[in-house]
Every structure is written in C-alpha cells, then in structure tokens.
Design a protein around this motif. Structure first.
Motif, short mmCIF file in Angstrom:
data_model
loop_
_atom_site.label_atom_id
_atom_site.label_comp_id
_atom_site.label_asym_id
_atom_site.label_seq_id
_atom_site.Cartn_x
_atom_site.Cartn_y
_atom_site.Cartn_z
N SER A 66 0.81 -1.19 -0.19
CA SER A 66 0.08 0.01 -0.21
C SER A 66 0.77 1.23 -0.20
O SER A 66 0.52 2.35 0.15
CB SER A 66 -1.13 0.16 1.26
N LEU A 67 2.43 1.05 0.08
CA LEU A 67 3.15 2.09 -0.07
C LEU A 67 3.10 2.93 1.35
O LEU A 67 3.70 3.80 1.61
CB LEU A 67 2.83 3.16 -1.02
N ALA A 68 2.75 2.15 2.46
CA ALA A 68 2.98 2.63 3.88
C ALA A 68 4.29 2.37 4.43
O ALA A 68 4.81 1.13 3.97
CB ALA A 68 1.85 2.01 4.60
N VAL A 69 4.98 3.40 5.01
CA VAL A 69 6.05 2.68 5.54
C VAL A 69 5.96 1.94 6.91
O VAL A 69 5.15 2.38 7.92
CB VAL A 69 6.89 4.00 6.13
N VAL A 70 6.18 0.63 6.76
CA VAL A 70 5.91 -0.07 7.96
C VAL A 70 7.12 -0.53 8.87
O VAL A 70 7.02 -1.30 9.88
CB VAL A 70 5.21 -1.42 7.36
#
Length: 316
Positions: A307-311
C-alpha cells in the motif's frame, strides 16, 4: 467519476468543450485575452470593442459576437458590474469592475499549456556531459533533450537514470540548465511520491512492477519500480523505491543531519534513489521492500508494503 457524467466547470462534457476550439476566430479570441493578461495583476477585463480591435480580425461585429458568446461560460467569462457576475473572487477584490470579457480559469489553463510547450526555434538540445559518474560502471552520464523528453543515461552501460516529459522552457537557457531540469523533475517526482497528480491534483493509484515490464534498458540492474498513475487525467510515472521515499520526512531529516540535502540534490546524484543497490525485495505476493541508506557511518532502514505505507523504520 464516469466520462458520461464528467463536466467542465462550464457545465459541458470535455469533448463538447474541446469542440469549441475548432475555429480560428475563437482561438484568436482566447490568445488575445491571454496576451492582454501578461504576467502582472489580475486578469484584465476587455470591453467588446477593445477585444475585437486587438484580435485584428476583419469580420463584422455580429459574427465576432457569435463566436465570443460560444466561448463565454466555458473558456471566457463576461464581467457585469451591475449583476456582480464573476467567477474569480481574488480579481474581484482587486478593484472596481468594468463591463467586459476575460479568460475563465479553464481558458487560462488551456493557453498556459500551449505557451508552456512552445519555444522559439528548435527545442532539441545537444548532449551534455554531467559531472557525475555512473553508480554502476563509473561511466559517463549524458543528458539529452529531444521530442519533449529529457533523459539522463550512462553512455557506457546504458543504465537510464532519468526519463521525464519536460517542457522546452526548462532547457531554453544555456546556463544552469541541468539545475533547472533537476529541480523540475524532483518536484514532479515528489508530487507522485505524495500521491497527488502534479497535473490535475487528482489521487493516484499505484502498483509495484517488475523492471522488465517497464521497457527500461538494463532491467537486470533494477529490482523493482513503483508505477503511479492518475485515472482522471492519465498522467503517470515510474519511481524507484528511493525516489518514492525521498518525500519521507524521516529520510529527509536523517540525510540532512549528515550533511546531505535530498530536497535540492539532483536525483541522479543520490545512489539510493537513482539505483536499486540499496533495495531488497522481501516478498512479491504481497510486495514488501526495504531501503537501506548508509551515510556518515550511520544507517537508516525503511520498509514499505504494497500500500506504500512505511511499515518499518530503524536507525543503526
């Protein structure tokens, strides 16, 4: 929104708005109003007689008025000081109105686009050698502009560092051309990285892509690319993971604290943005990738999911 219900601010379907431009009288009117605007102050209001005179068209007033009225409400607006009809609040605040015509925002944007992609003479430019070695083979990086594309590519191994649709004005000046190109491309990529279309401000969809799917040369030197596209206007671009994360506040701060300003440095000078050497593909179904930046003896690790979230975010 479906194409069947999509309307301009002038309440016309896009194809109907475009059909209004198929006449030289109307295009001359639009260009004349744009010429009157110049670069200073609010959009000028030209009375009918002044507008007709400035167009230089040798036609009678009734025919001129017919074509002007066809444009009015979509690309042109009439300002009536009695009814206070005005689509442009800021210019209305600038002073008293007079009766006349001027470009609507749609007309201004249309003519600005034509102007932005116009240049005196040949827009192509000779190849220029960059003061930067290839991060893969230490070869020579070459910048070139042709067919409205500015590209930066290694002259030895063919690795493509940058490939961007670029207005010709960006390369018109002989001095500082590369700095202007770098700033323009960085602005475009940052908008894409932020999920906002730099052309229409619409939201962007995204997907991870295998390098071979993009058609870029030397896909063997790449690990993954992020494709972002706008469903509204069709604008799209491919970003490396490093280019995408150059908009991350944590990455910007980490680099700044160590003497590297990623907000002003050309992307092709940043190894972690220009190449995938610092990228590790963890999984592909779903996609998870990691970027590792080593700078001044310190390390920043960022992980991004599908989702292009920085995890994942870790300093060492």
């Amino acid at each position: 929104m479906d194409d069947e219900t999509r309307l301009t601010y002038g309440s016309l379907p896009p194809e109907a708005a475009l059909s209004l431009l198929g006449n030289d009288v109307r295009t001359t009117i639009l260009w004349t109003l744009s010429e009157a605007r110049g670069g200073d102050g609010p959009p000028p209001i030209l009375p009918f007689s002044t507008l007709k005179e400035r167009t230089g068209l040798d036609i009678d007033s009734s025919r001129f008025n017919y074509h002007l009225q066809e444009l009015t409400g979509t690309f042109v607006e009439r300002v009536d000081p009695d009814t206070r009809d005005d689509a442009q609040l800021v210019s209305g605040m600038a002073g008293p109105k007079t009766d006349g015509f001027r470009l609507r925002p749609e007309g201004t944007t249309l003519i600005r686009t034509v102007r932005a992609w116009s240049i005196d003479g040949d827009g192509s430019r000779a190849r220029v050698e960059l003061d930067q070695e290839c991060h893969h083979c230490d070869g020579t990086l070459i910048g070139r502009y042709e067919n409205a594309i500015f590209a930066v590519q290694c002259d030895d191994c063919d690795y493509l560092y940058d490939y961007n649709l670029t207005p010709p004005g960006i390369v018109a000046a002989s001095d500082g051309r590369l700095d202007r190109v770098a700033a323009f491309n960085r602005q475009q990529r940052r908008a894409f990285a932020s999920g906002i279309c730099p052309l229409c401000a619409g939201p962007l969809d995204s997907e991870f892509q295998e390098p071979a799917e993009t058609g870029y040369p030397r896909s063997d030197l790449r690990s993954v690319l992020i494709r972002r596209g706008c469903a509204h206007c069709g604008n799209k671009d491919n970003l490396t993971v490093g280019e995408f994360l150059c908009a991350d506040a944590g990455l910007i701060a980490f680099c700044h604290e160590r003497g590297l300003d990623v907000t002003t440095t050309p992307l092709w000078e940043l190894p972690f943005a220009a190449t995938d050497r610092a990228v590790t593909v963890e999984t592909t179904d779903p996609w998870t990738v990691t970027l590792q930046i080593d700078l001044a003896g310190d390390r920043l690790v960022l992980g991004v999911d599908e989702s292009l979230a920085v995890v994942k975010r870790r300093r060492a």
